[in-house]
Scaffold this motif. Structure first.
Motif, PDB file in Angstrom:
ATOM      1  N   ILE A  10      37.287  -3.652  -6.258  1.00 25.90           N
ATOM      2  CA  ILE A  10      36.342  -3.607  -7.374  1.00 25.90           C
ATOM      3  C   ILE A  10      36.141  -2.175  -7.852  1.00 25.90           C
ATOM      4  CG2 ILE A  10      34.009  -4.208  -8.118  1.00 25.90           C
ATOM      5  CD1 ILE A  10      34.031  -6.369  -5.926  1.00 25.90           C
ATOM      6  N   GLU A  11      35.995  -1.252  -6.911  1.00 25.98           N
ATOM      7  CA  GLU A  11      35.886   0.155  -7.314  1.00 25.98           C
ATOM      8  C   GLU A  11      37.195   0.643  -7.922  1.00 25.98           C
ATOM      9  OE1 GLU A  11      34.770   4.613  -5.606  1.00 25.98           O
ATOM     10  OE2 GLU A  11      34.862   2.912  -4.230  1.00 25.98           O
ATOM     11  N   HIS A  12      38.321   0.235  -7.334  1.00 26.78           N
ATOM     12  CA  HIS A  12      39.620   0.623  -7.888  1.00 26.78           C
ATOM     13  C   HIS A  12      39.749   0.155  -9.336  1.00 26.78           C
ATOM     14  CE1 HIS A  12      41.296   0.559  -3.517  1.00 26.78           C
ATOM     15  NE2 HIS A  12      40.800   1.740  -3.824  1.00 26.78           N
ATOM     16  N   TYR A  13      39.349  -1.087  -9.594  1.00 26.60           N
ATOM     17  CA  TYR A  13      39.480  -1.640 -10.945  1.00 26.60           C
ATOM     18  C   TYR A  13      38.548  -0.923 -11.916  1.00 26.60           C
ATOM     19  CZ  TYR A  13      39.985  -5.033 -14.709  1.00 26.60           C
ATOM     20  OH  TYR A  13      40.255  -5.625 -15.927  1.00 26.60           O
ATOM     21  N   SER A  14      37.332  -0.636 -11.469  1.00 29.23           N
ATOM     22  CA  SER A  14      36.385   0.068 -12.330  1.00 29.23           C
ATOM     23  C   SER A  14      36.919   1.443 -12.717  1.00 29.23           C
ATOM     24  CB  SER A  14      35.037   0.210 -11.616  1.00 29.23           C
ATOM     25  OG  SER A  14      34.144   1.005 -12.368  1.00 29.23           O
ATOM     26  N   TYR A  15      37.547   2.107 -11.752  1.00 32.23           N
ATOM     27  CA  TYR A  15      38.084   3.449 -12.020  1.00 32.23           C
ATOM     28  C   TYR A  15      39.322   3.381 -12.902  1.00 32.23           C
ATOM     29  CZ  TYR A  15      39.755   8.192 -11.160  1.00 32.23           C
ATOM     30  OH  TYR A  15      40.185   9.489 -11.311  1.00 32.23           O
ATOM     31  N   CYS A  16      40.239   2.443 -12.570  1.00 27.14           N
ATOM     32  CA  CYS A  16      41.480   2.320 -13.334  1.00 27.14           C
ATOM     33  C   CYS A  16      42.139   0.989 -12.987  1.00 27.14           C
ATOM     34  CB  CYS A  16      42.420   3.481 -13.012  1.00 27.14           C
ATOM     35  SG  CYS A  16      44.066   3.325 -13.763  1.00 27.14           S
ATOM     36  N   PRO A  17      42.209   0.045 -13.923  1.00 27.50           N
ATOM     37  CA  PRO A  17      42.844  -1.241 -13.634  1.00 27.50           C
ATOM     38  C   PRO A  17      44.291  -1.118 -13.153  1.00 27.50           C
ATOM     39  CG  PRO A  17      41.545  -1.401 -15.635  1.00 27.50           C
ATOM     40  CD  PRO A  17      41.559   0.050 -15.247  1.00 27.50           C
ATOM     41  N   ARG A  18      45.015  -0.135 -13.674  1.00 27.36           N
ATOM     42  CA  ARG A  18      46.408   0.037 -13.238  1.00 27.36           C
ATOM     43  C   ARG A  18      46.461   0.484 -11.775  1.00 27.36           C
ATOM     44  NH1 ARG A  18      51.415   0.428 -15.581  1.00 27.36           N
ATOM     45  NH2 ARG A  18      52.942   1.803 -14.598  1.00 27.36           N
ATOM     46  N   GLN A  19      45.569   1.387 -11.386  1.00 26.53           N
ATOM     47  CA  GLN A  19      45.509   1.800  -9.984  1.00 26.53           C
ATOM     48  C   GLN A  19      45.229   0.596  -9.092  1.00 26.53           C
ATOM     49  OE1 GLN A  19      41.936   3.490  -8.051  1.00 26.53           O
ATOM     50  NE2 GLN A  19      43.083   5.417  -7.960  1.00 26.53           N
ATOM     51  N   CYS A  20      44.309  -0.243  -9.523  1.00 27.56           N
ATOM     52  CA  CYS A  20      43.973  -1.446  -8.764  1.00 27.56           C
ATOM     53  C   CYS A  20      45.195  -2.346  -8.597  1.00 27.56           C
ATOM     54  CB  CYS A  20      42.847  -2.201  -9.472  1.00 27.56           C
ATOM     55  SG  CYS A  20      42.327  -3.705  -8.630  1.00 27.56           S
ATOM     56  N   ALA A  21      45.947  -2.526  -9.665  1.00 27.40           N
ATOM     57  CA  ALA A  21      47.132  -3.386  -9.608  1.00 27.40           C
ATOM     58  C   ALA A  21      48.211  -2.791  -8.708  1.00 27.40           C
ATOM     59  CB  ALA A  21      47.679  -3.605 -11.013  1.00 27.40           C
ATOM     60  N   LEU A  22      48.411  -1.489  -8.781  1.00 26.56           N
ATOM     61  CA  LEU A  22      49.420  -0.844  -7.934  1.00 26.56           C
ATOM     62  C   LEU A  22      49.086  -1.026  -6.458  1.00 26.56           C
ATOM     63  CD1 LEU A  22      50.029   2.457  -9.933  1.00 26.56           C
ATOM     64  CD2 LEU A  22      51.732   0.685  -9.473  1.00 26.56           C
ATOM     65  N   ILE A  23      47.812  -0.924  -6.115  1.00 28.22           N
ATOM     66  CA  ILE A  23      47.405  -1.042  -4.712  1.00 28.22           C
ATOM     67  C   ILE A  23      47.404  -2.491  -4.249  1.00 28.22           C
ATOM     68  CG2 ILE A  23      45.498  -0.703  -3.085  1.00 28.22           C
ATOM     69  CD1 ILE A  23      44.708   1.767  -4.721  1.00 28.22           C
ATOM     70  N   HIS A  24      46.813  -3.377  -5.045  1.00 26.88           N
ATOM     71  CA  HIS A  24      46.538  -4.730  -4.563  1.00 26.88           C
ATOM     72  C   HIS A  24      47.583  -5.766  -4.983  1.00 26.88           C
ATOM     73  CE1 HIS A  24      42.632  -3.499  -2.992  1.00 26.88           C
ATOM     74  NE2 HIS A  24      42.515  -2.763  -4.082  1.00 26.88           N
ATOM     75  N   ILE A  25      48.461  -5.413  -5.907  1.00 32.11           N
ATOM     76  CA  ILE A  25      49.561  -6.309  -6.272  1.00 32.11           C
ATOM     77  C   ILE A  25      50.889  -5.734  -5.799  1.00 32.11           C
ATOM     78  CG2 ILE A  25      50.846  -7.340  -8.175  1.00 32.11           C
ATOM     79  CD1 ILE A  25      48.268  -7.557  -9.737  1.00 32.11           C
ATOM     80  N   GLU A  26      51.157  -4.489  -6.165  1.00 38.43           N
ATOM     81  CA  GLU A  26      52.421  -3.859  -5.788  1.00 38.43           C
ATOM     82  C   GLU A  26      52.417  -3.338  -4.350  1.00 38.43           C
ATOM     83  OE1 GLU A  26      55.154  -3.617  -7.800  1.00 38.43           O
ATOM     84  OE2 GLU A  26      54.081  -4.849  -9.259  1.00 38.43           O
ATOM     85  N   GLN A  27      51.232  -3.332  -3.719  1.00 37.32           N
ATOM     86  CA  GLN A  27      51.103  -2.823  -2.345  1.00 37.32           C
ATOM     87  C   GLN A  27      51.593  -1.381  -2.240  1.00 37.32           C
ATOM     88  OE1 GLN A  27      49.613  -4.885   0.150  1.00 37.32           O
ATOM     89  NE2 GLN A  27      49.198  -6.040  -1.724  1.00 37.32           N
ATOM     90  N   THR A  28      51.254  -0.595  -3.254  1.00 30.25           N
ATOM     91  CA  THR A  28      51.646   0.811  -3.308  1.00 30.25           C
ATOM     92  C   THR A  28      50.461   1.677  -2.922  1.00 30.25           C
ATOM     93  OG1 THR A  28      53.219   0.378  -5.085  1.00 30.25           O
ATOM     94  CG2 THR A  28      52.507   2.657  -4.796  1.00 30.25           C
ATOM     95  N   TYR A  29      50.682   2.563  -1.971  1.00 26.27           N
ATOM     96  CA  TYR A  29      49.600   3.458  -1.569  1.00 26.27           C
ATOM     97  C   TYR A  29      50.188   4.764  -1.069  1.00 26.27           C
ATOM     98  CZ  TYR A  29      45.179   5.108   0.308  1.00 26.27           C
ATOM     99  OH  TYR A  29      44.050   5.850   0.540  1.00 26.27           O
ATOM    100  N   ASP A  30      49.760   5.857  -1.658  1.00 28.77           N
ATOM    101  CA  ASP A  30      50.185   7.190  -1.245  1.00 28.77           C
ATOM    102  C   ASP A  30      48.950   8.013  -0.903  1.00 28.77           C
ATOM    103  OD1 ASP A  30      52.920   6.775  -1.620  1.00 28.77           O
ATOM    104  OD2 ASP A  30      52.757   7.187  -3.767  1.00 28.77           O
ATOM    105  N   GLU A  31      49.139   8.980  -0.029  1.00 27.54           N
ATOM    106  CA  GLU A  31      48.042   9.853   0.374  1.00 27.54           C
ATOM    107  C   GLU A  31      48.061  11.153  -0.425  1.00 27.54           C
ATOM    108  OE1 GLU A  31      45.630   9.145   2.285  1.00 27.54           O
ATOM    109  OE2 GLU A  31      46.220   8.026   4.082  1.00 27.54           O
TER     110      GLU A  31
END
Length: 208
Positions: A10-31
């Protein structure tokens, strides 16, 4: 069956819907330095213990869920004030906008369903200032939170295309900038030209 929405999304989507999709759909996460700082700050609050803190019962890493709204996740800290849960979210930086507010509000919605009690407020602790910012869960914030939940669920169910890139001041500090490529996909005209060139048929003589 509709997918559950993670509270963190929810916070990811509020900040940026694309970021939310990359993390929760594409399973992409970088540090990056910001995510590492955040992970270190959460090591203690995710311990799961339940201990008194100046006379207040404090529970860390409490699992949360809502069957009504299809939510699941974990609270950093839940304090108990006269048998009323008071969620506290920990953030390593400073306050920027209300993105964390909707995540905290979703935690309150879960707590209300789990413990059958009204949760009118909570707080966000910002490590950079070492201060709490109290959040009131009014009707406007609750409505916005549930709108984001519905939008995220729709995005999870219809994974045809990622949301467009923002390509603005948020991007340089995002750990997913290399996966997102906002400078390319955020410029529609440039993207259309690249797509046209990519799928442009070549003559046989050109290939040879």
């Amino acid at each position: 069956m509709h997918p559950d929405v993670l509270l963190s999304a929810i916070e990811h989507y509020s900040y940026c819907p694309r970021q939310c999709a990359l993390i929760h759909i594409e399973q992409t996460y970088d540090e990056n330095v910001y995510t590492i700082r955040g992970s270190l700050a959460h090591e203690r609050v995710d311990s799961g213990d339940k201990t008194p803190n100046r006379g207040t019962i404090t529970q860390r890493g409490l699992p949360l869920w809502s069957e009504e709204y299809g939510l699941q996740g974990k609270a950093d800290v839940v304090e108990w004030h006269n048998d009323v849960p008071y969620p506290v979210e920990y953030k390593v930086g400073r306050r920027h906008g209300r993105h964390a507010d909707v995540q905290l509000c979703a935690q309150a919605i879960c707590l209300e369903e789990m413990f059958h009690v009204s949760v009118p407020r909570g707080a966000i602790y910002y490590g950079a200032t070492r201060k709490r910012h109290e959040i009131i869960f009014d009707s406007e914030l609750r409505a916005q939170t549930l709108q984001f939940v519905a939008a995220i669920r729709e995005m999870l169910m219809n994974q045809d295309m990622l949301p467009p890139a923002a390509h603005d001041a948020r991007c340089p500090n995002c750990s997913l900038i290399n996966a997102c490529l906002p400078e390319i996909v955020g410029q529609e005209r440039r993207l259309r030209i690249m797509q046209a060139e990519l799928y442009k048929p070549q003559a046989i003589s050109e290939v040879e």
